[in-house]
Scaffold this motif. Structure first.
Motif, PDB file in Angstrom:
ATOM      1  N   VAL A 120       0.820  -1.223   0.000  1.00 58.54           N
ATOM      2  CA  VAL A 120       0.000   0.000   0.000  1.00 58.54           C
ATOM      3  C   VAL A 120       0.853   1.272   0.000  1.00 58.54           C
ATOM      4  O   VAL A 120       0.312   2.375   0.077  1.00 58.54           O
ATOM      5  CB  VAL A 120      -0.936   0.013   1.227  1.00 58.54           C
ATOM      6  N   SER A 121       2.180   1.129  -0.110  1.00 51.45           N
ATOM      7  CA  SER A 121       3.044   2.312  -0.039  1.00 51.45           C
ATOM      8  C   SER A 121       2.900   3.220  -1.264  1.00 51.45           C
ATOM      9  O   SER A 121       3.158   4.424  -1.190  1.00 51.45           O
ATOM     10  CB  SER A 121       4.509   1.894   0.123  1.00 51.45           C
ATOM     11  N   TYR A 122       2.474   2.670  -2.413  1.00 49.50           N
ATOM     12  CA  TYR A 122       2.245   3.508  -3.599  1.00 49.50           C
ATOM     13  C   TYR A 122       1.147   2.881  -4.441  1.00 49.50           C
ATOM     14  O   TYR A 122       0.969   1.658  -4.454  1.00 49.50           O
ATOM     15  CB  TYR A 122       3.521   3.676  -4.434  1.00 49.50           C
ATOM     16  N   SER A 123       0.443   3.711  -5.166  1.00 46.07           N
ATOM     17  CA  SER A 123      -0.800   3.286  -5.814  1.00 46.07           C
ATOM     18  C   SER A 123      -0.589   2.212  -6.858  1.00 46.07           C
ATOM     19  O   SER A 123      -1.439   1.332  -7.017  1.00 46.07           O
ATOM     20  CB  SER A 123      -1.498   4.493  -6.451  1.00 46.07           C
ATOM     21  N   PHE A 124       0.502   2.279  -7.638  1.00 42.90           N
ATOM     22  CA  PHE A 124       0.600   1.266  -8.694  1.00 42.90           C
ATOM     23  C   PHE A 124       1.519   0.106  -8.328  1.00 42.90           C
ATOM     24  O   PHE A 124       2.015  -0.596  -9.207  1.00 42.90           O
ATOM     25  CB  PHE A 124       1.019   1.883 -10.040  1.00 42.90           C
ATOM     26  N   ILE A 125       1.752  -0.141  -6.995  1.00 41.17           N
ATOM     27  CA  ILE A 125       2.416  -1.384  -6.572  1.00 41.17           C
ATOM     28  C   ILE A 125       1.336  -2.454  -6.453  1.00 41.17           C
ATOM     29  O   ILE A 125       0.396  -2.332  -5.674  1.00 41.17           O
ATOM     30  CB  ILE A 125       3.145  -1.200  -5.229  1.00 41.17           C
ATOM     31  N   GLN A 176      -1.960 -13.331 -13.084  1.00 43.75           N
ATOM     32  CA  GLN A 176      -1.176 -13.363 -14.324  1.00 43.75           C
ATOM     33  C   GLN A 176      -1.157 -12.008 -15.061  1.00 43.75           C
ATOM     34  O   GLN A 176      -1.125 -11.932 -16.272  1.00 43.75           O
ATOM     35  CB  GLN A 176      -1.714 -14.443 -15.268  1.00 43.75           C
ATOM     36  N   GLN A 177      -1.219 -10.930 -14.297  1.00 48.60           N
ATOM     37  CA  GLN A 177      -1.157  -9.588 -14.883  1.00 48.60           C
ATOM     38  C   GLN A 177       0.285  -9.241 -15.267  1.00 48.60           C
ATOM     39  O   GLN A 177       1.238  -9.805 -14.729  1.00 48.60           O
ATOM     40  CB  GLN A 177      -1.695  -8.558 -13.880  1.00 48.60           C
ATOM     41  N   THR A 178       0.418  -8.301 -16.209  1.00 44.13           N
ATOM     42  CA  THR A 178       1.756  -7.825 -16.593  1.00 44.13           C
ATOM     43  C   THR A 178       2.255  -6.864 -15.525  1.00 44.13           C
ATOM     44  O   THR A 178       1.562  -5.891 -15.177  1.00 44.13           O
ATOM     45  CB  THR A 178       1.731  -7.126 -17.951  1.00 44.13           C
ATOM     46  N   VAL A 179       3.449  -7.153 -15.011  1.00 46.64           N
ATOM     47  CA  VAL A 179       4.011  -6.322 -13.957  1.00 46.64           C
ATOM     48  C   VAL A 179       5.432  -5.902 -14.343  1.00 46.64           C
ATOM     49  O   VAL A 179       6.073  -6.535 -15.174  1.00 46.64           O
ATOM     50  CB  VAL A 179       4.030  -7.059 -12.605  1.00 46.64           C
ATOM     51  N   ILE A 180       5.872  -4.818 -13.695  1.00 46.07           N
ATOM     52  CA  ILE A 180       7.256  -4.348 -13.868  1.00 46.07           C
ATOM     53  C   ILE A 180       7.951  -4.516 -12.529  1.00 46.07           C
ATOM     54  O   ILE A 180       7.690  -3.764 -11.574  1.00 46.07           O
ATOM     55  CB  ILE A 180       7.277  -2.879 -14.302  1.00 46.07           C
ATOM     56  N   PRO A 181       8.810  -5.523 -12.384  1.00 44.75           N
ATOM     57  CA  PRO A 181       9.439  -5.790 -11.089  1.00 44.75           C
ATOM     58  C   PRO A 181      10.524  -4.752 -10.748  1.00 44.75           C
ATOM     59  O   PRO A 181      11.316  -4.357 -11.606  1.00 44.75           O
ATOM     60  CB  PRO A 181      10.059  -7.172 -11.263  1.00 44.75           C
ATOM     61  N   ILE A 182      10.505  -4.328  -9.480  1.00 42.93           N
ATOM     62  CA  ILE A 182      11.644  -3.574  -8.937  1.00 42.93           C
ATOM     63  C   ILE A 182      12.347  -4.519  -7.984  1.00 42.93           C
ATOM     64  O   ILE A 182      11.792  -4.918  -6.957  1.00 42.93           O
ATOM     65  CB  ILE A 182      11.187  -2.309  -8.198  1.00 42.93           C
ATOM     66  N   LEU A 211       6.269  -5.419  -7.304  1.00 45.47           N
ATOM     67  CA  LEU A 211       5.734  -5.627  -8.646  1.00 45.47           C
ATOM     68  C   LEU A 211       4.798  -4.474  -8.995  1.00 45.47           C
ATOM     69  O   LEU A 211       3.716  -4.314  -8.400  1.00 45.47           O
ATOM     70  CB  LEU A 211       4.999  -6.966  -8.722  1.00 45.47           C
ATOM     71  N   LEU A 212       5.222  -3.637  -9.937  1.00 44.94           N
ATOM     72  CA  LEU A 212       4.418  -2.484 -10.352  1.00 44.94           C
ATOM     73  C   LEU A 212       3.419  -2.918 -11.414  1.00 44.94           C
ATOM     74  O   LEU A 212       3.764  -3.652 -12.354  1.00 44.94           O
ATOM     75  CB  LEU A 212       5.308  -1.373 -10.915  1.00 44.94           C
ATOM     76  N   ASP A 213       2.189  -2.474 -11.279  1.00 45.63           N
ATOM     77  CA  ASP A 213       1.153  -2.767 -12.266  1.00 45.63           C
ATOM     78  C   ASP A 213       1.487  -2.014 -13.556  1.00 45.63           C
ATOM     79  O   ASP A 213       1.470  -0.782 -13.599  1.00 45.63           O
ATOM     80  CB  ASP A 213      -0.215  -2.335 -11.734  1.00 45.63           C
ATOM     81  N   ALA A 214       1.804  -2.744 -14.649  1.00 47.31           N
ATOM     82  CA  ALA A 214       2.239  -2.131 -15.900  1.00 47.31           C
ATOM     83  C   ALA A 214       1.164  -1.218 -16.483  1.00 47.31           C
ATOM     84  O   ALA A 214       1.460  -0.132 -17.009  1.00 47.31           O
ATOM     85  CB  ALA A 214       2.621  -3.203 -16.916  1.00 47.31           C
ATOM     86  N   GLU A 215      -0.098  -1.610 -16.365  1.00 40.02           N
ATOM     87  CA  GLU A 215      -1.180  -0.782 -16.907  1.00 40.02           C
ATOM     88  C   GLU A 215      -1.323   0.515 -16.118  1.00 40.02           C
ATOM     89  O   GLU A 215      -1.543   1.585 -16.690  1.00 40.02           O
ATOM     90  CB  GLU A 215      -2.488  -1.571 -16.886  1.00 40.02           C
ATOM     91  N   PHE A 220      -0.361   6.286 -15.442  1.00 41.47           N
ATOM     92  CA  PHE A 220       0.321   7.348 -14.693  1.00 41.47           C
ATOM     93  C   PHE A 220       1.117   8.248 -15.641  1.00 41.47           C
ATOM     94  O   PHE A 220       1.052   9.482 -15.549  1.00 41.47           O
ATOM     95  CB  PHE A 220       1.252   6.729 -13.648  1.00 41.47           C
ATOM     96  N   LEU A 221       1.843   7.641 -16.567  1.00 35.96           N
ATOM     97  CA  LEU A 221       2.654   8.427 -17.499  1.00 35.96           C
ATOM     98  C   LEU A 221       1.783   9.313 -18.375  1.00 35.96           C
ATOM     99  O   LEU A 221       2.089  10.478 -18.621  1.00 35.96           O
ATOM    100  CB  LEU A 221       3.516   7.501 -18.368  1.00 35.96           C
ATOM    101  N   HIS A 222       0.677   8.765 -18.834  1.00 35.41           N
ATOM    102  CA  HIS A 222      -0.190   9.544 -19.727  1.00 35.41           C
ATOM    103  C   HIS A 222      -1.001  10.578 -18.968  1.00 35.41           C
ATOM    104  O   HIS A 222      -1.474  11.545 -19.565  1.00 35.41           O
ATOM    105  CB  HIS A 222      -1.097   8.601 -20.514  1.00 35.41           C
TER     106      HIS A 222
END
Length: 608
Positions: A120-125, A176-182, A211-215, A220-222
């Motif tokens: 819960v530390s950041y919205s897209f984790i 099985q969602q696409t994630v961006i691991p830190i 694991l960041l939610d890729a979507e 966020f970027l857009h």
């Protein structure tokens, strides 16, 4: 309508016959060429202008988006430090290092609060998990692993160095969602009170994966981006693709499109084929945000302006075409009347009733034509009268040049010779005076051969010698081929008279140091003919002579110097030149330079 009638109708409107059609074609061609030139120039200018400004705004937009994402990563890192930088987590981490299978459930339960806080530390984790070298995977109870996973979640061990963002992959959990691991490799040091980040996988005891939610990262970027200035966003690490953050499911570009950002640069724009790649570094990492934006998207606002420009060009073209036809029609009506008036003048049937009554330029032209016609008629009559008068005026020309005192003195001297029974001298003087008058008159002609001009001077010198006891030595140096060349008459005698009167002072019977000598030289130096009068008299005041030459001011009554110059200029043009040089009692020169024209034009035919 037969073919013959059709051909006649078409021929009636051919451009070669109607000025209206000519002017329309000419104006239309000029307008079309000008509009094409303006259109091409404006399109090049507007394209460069819009491309430059759009590219600058896209670069600023990408930079602000990268800065926003950098802030998000900094927040995640800060929360990680707050949560995992405690003594409590250190104690739990020491248990992770030596955990056995029978202790896994208890330890995973104790780690739930920590994993939840990280989640819960950041919205897209989307998820948080810890892998240990002992093969254990610690995760929240609410998430179920889809398959067993290894220590690095299937990533290359050498790709993880410190806190590392790994390429996007499928989540190891059931969703099985696409994630961006830190990946954050952790290690335990006995002499510290906290867990620290390891430099590599080999030196680590466990790895924390956020694991960041890729979507959500894409959204966020857009969110921080201007839609009109964004292309396709990509996260790159050293030029390698980390995640596709484009708004639509577009086809990934070839791998050679992406370039690594140089170490010393925080931003770089690279021109690609039909696109621009804008790179912006994220923090102090090798991670960067790439914005691949097409040329069409950068120039999207230009297309609208081009449409309006083409419409404006079409309207201007139609307006000028219609206006030209109307204006040409108005002009040609009046021109037709003027042409009829000119034809009437040619056929000698013109009368003033054909003048145009309108007050515009064509009306003024018509009135000027009528005035010119009337003037020409008057001048024709005047020319007829002047032809006869001109002959008489030319006859008088020479008479006006003769010094009356010279004629009176000569006749008086002849009379004295006759009275003294010096009949031979009197006869010779009468003969020379007759030659002098006859050659000078030249039957009213302007041109005379050099030989006759020389004879004219010789007759004058002979008369003067009879009067002054044969004091003057007269010689000439003229090439034989130039003796028949014709020049303007009476241009040498006035100069010789000046030499006798002012150089030798014979008019007032003064004495002289040496035998008075006068020499005439004529020579050709293409394109000029030079005539020189040389004497050994008392000298020439060059400044005074030059003044007399050009202004006619004659303080010492120099005979005809200005008259000679003016007649030469009138006949030969402004290229005529008369110069002076003087060495008193040795050599004084008056030199005339005139154009050498061969064959000489018939001056009398041109002026009669």
């Amino acid at each position: 309508m037969t073919m013959k009638q059709l051909k006649k109708f078409i021929d009636h409107f051919r451009p070669s016959r109607h000025i209206m059609i000519k002017s329309w074609f000419t104006t239309t061609f000029i307008v079309v060429a000008s509009l094409l030139f303006i259109s091409l120039g404006s399109q090049i200018f507007l394209r460069n202008y819009f491309l430059s400004h759009a590219l600058t705004r896209a670069e600023n937009n990408t930079a602000s988006t990268a800065q926003a994402f950098e802030g998000a990563l900094s927040s995640i890192t800060t929360r990680f430090v707050d949560i995992c930088g405690t003594t409590e987590f250190k104690n739990k981490f020491s248990r992770i290092r030596r955990c056995k299978n029978e202790d896994y459930t208890k330890l995973n339960s104790d780690l739930q609060d920590t994993l939840h806080d990280l989640y819960v530390s950041y919205s897209f984790i989307r998820s948080a998990l810890i892998t240990s070298k002992t093969g254990m995977v610690y995760h929240r109870f609410s998430e179920k692993l889809f398959t067993t996973t290894d220590y690095t979640l299937g990533n290359q061990a050498e790709s993880i160095c410190g806190i590392t963002i790994l390429p996007a992959q499928t989540s190891p959990f059931l969703d099985q969602q696409t994630v961006i691991p830190i990946a954050i490799p952790l290690t335990y040091m006995e002499n510290t009170t906290i867990v620290i980040v390891a430099d590599s996988v080999e030196s680590s005891d466990a790895i924390l994966f956020l694991l960041l939610d890729a979507e959500m990262v894409r959204d966020f970027l857009h969110t921080y981006s201007n839609r009109s200035l964004e292309g396709s966003y990509y996260l790159l690490d050293s030029g390698n693709l980390i995640a596709d953050a484009s708004r639509t499911n577009t086809k990934l570009p070839d791998s050679d499109v992406f370039r690594p950002l140089p170490n010393r640069k925080d931003a770089l724009t690279i021109e690609q084929k039909d696109a621009y790649l804008i790179l912006n570094r994220i923090g102090n990492r090798s991670l960067c945000l790439a914005n691949l934006i097409s040329m069409d998207q950068l120039l999207s606002s230009l297309h609208t302006i081009q449409s309006y420009l083409y419409l404006a060009i079409l309207v201007v073209l139609l307006t000028i075409t219609v206006g030209t036809l109307i204006a040409s029609n108005l002009i040609t009506r009046s021109l037709s009347k003027l042409i009829s008036a000119v034809s009437a003048i040619e056929n000698q049937t013109y009368d003033s009733s054909q003048i145009l009554t309108q007050s515009d330029e064509l009306g003024q032209l018509s009135k000027s034509l009528d005035s010119m016609y009337q003037t020409i008629q008057q001048q024709i009559e005047q020319i007829k009268q002047e032809r006869q008068a001109k002959y008489n005026a030319e006859i008088r020309l020479f008479s006006e040049q003769i010094n009356p005192h010279f004629l009176y003195n000569t006749l008086e001297y002849i009379n004295m010779e006759v009275y003294s029974n010096h009949n031979k001298n009197a006869s010779m003087m009468i003969q020379n005076l007759a030659d002098f008058m006859r050659i000078g008159l030249n039957f009213g002609g302007e041109l005379i051969s050099i030989s006759k001009e020389l004879a004219h001077v010789q007759a004058y010198v002979n008369i003067m010698n009879y009067r002054f006891s044969h004091k003057i030595c007269f010689t000439s140096d003229i090439p034989k081929e130039l003796l028949s060349y014709e020049i303007l008459k009476i241009i040498l005698q006035p100069l010789v008279e000046n030499s006798i009167r002012h150089g030798f002072g014979l008019d007032n019977s003064s004495s002289y140091l040496d035998v008075p000598s006068i020499k005439i030289e004529v020579y050709r130096d293409d394109p000029w003919l030079y005539l020189r009068v040389i004497d050994n008299g008392s000298g020439i005041d060059i400044e005074r002579a030059t003044q007399i030459l050009h202004t006619g001011t004659d303080g010492q009554k120099h005979v005809g110097l200005n008259n000679v110059y003016q007649r030469l200029v009138f006949f030969y043009g402004e290229t005529v030149k008369i110069t002076f040089s003087s060495i008193p009692y040795y050599e004084n020169i008056v030199q005339i330079r005139i154009p050498f024209i061969y064959p000489i034009p018939d001056f009398e035919e041109e002026h009669h």
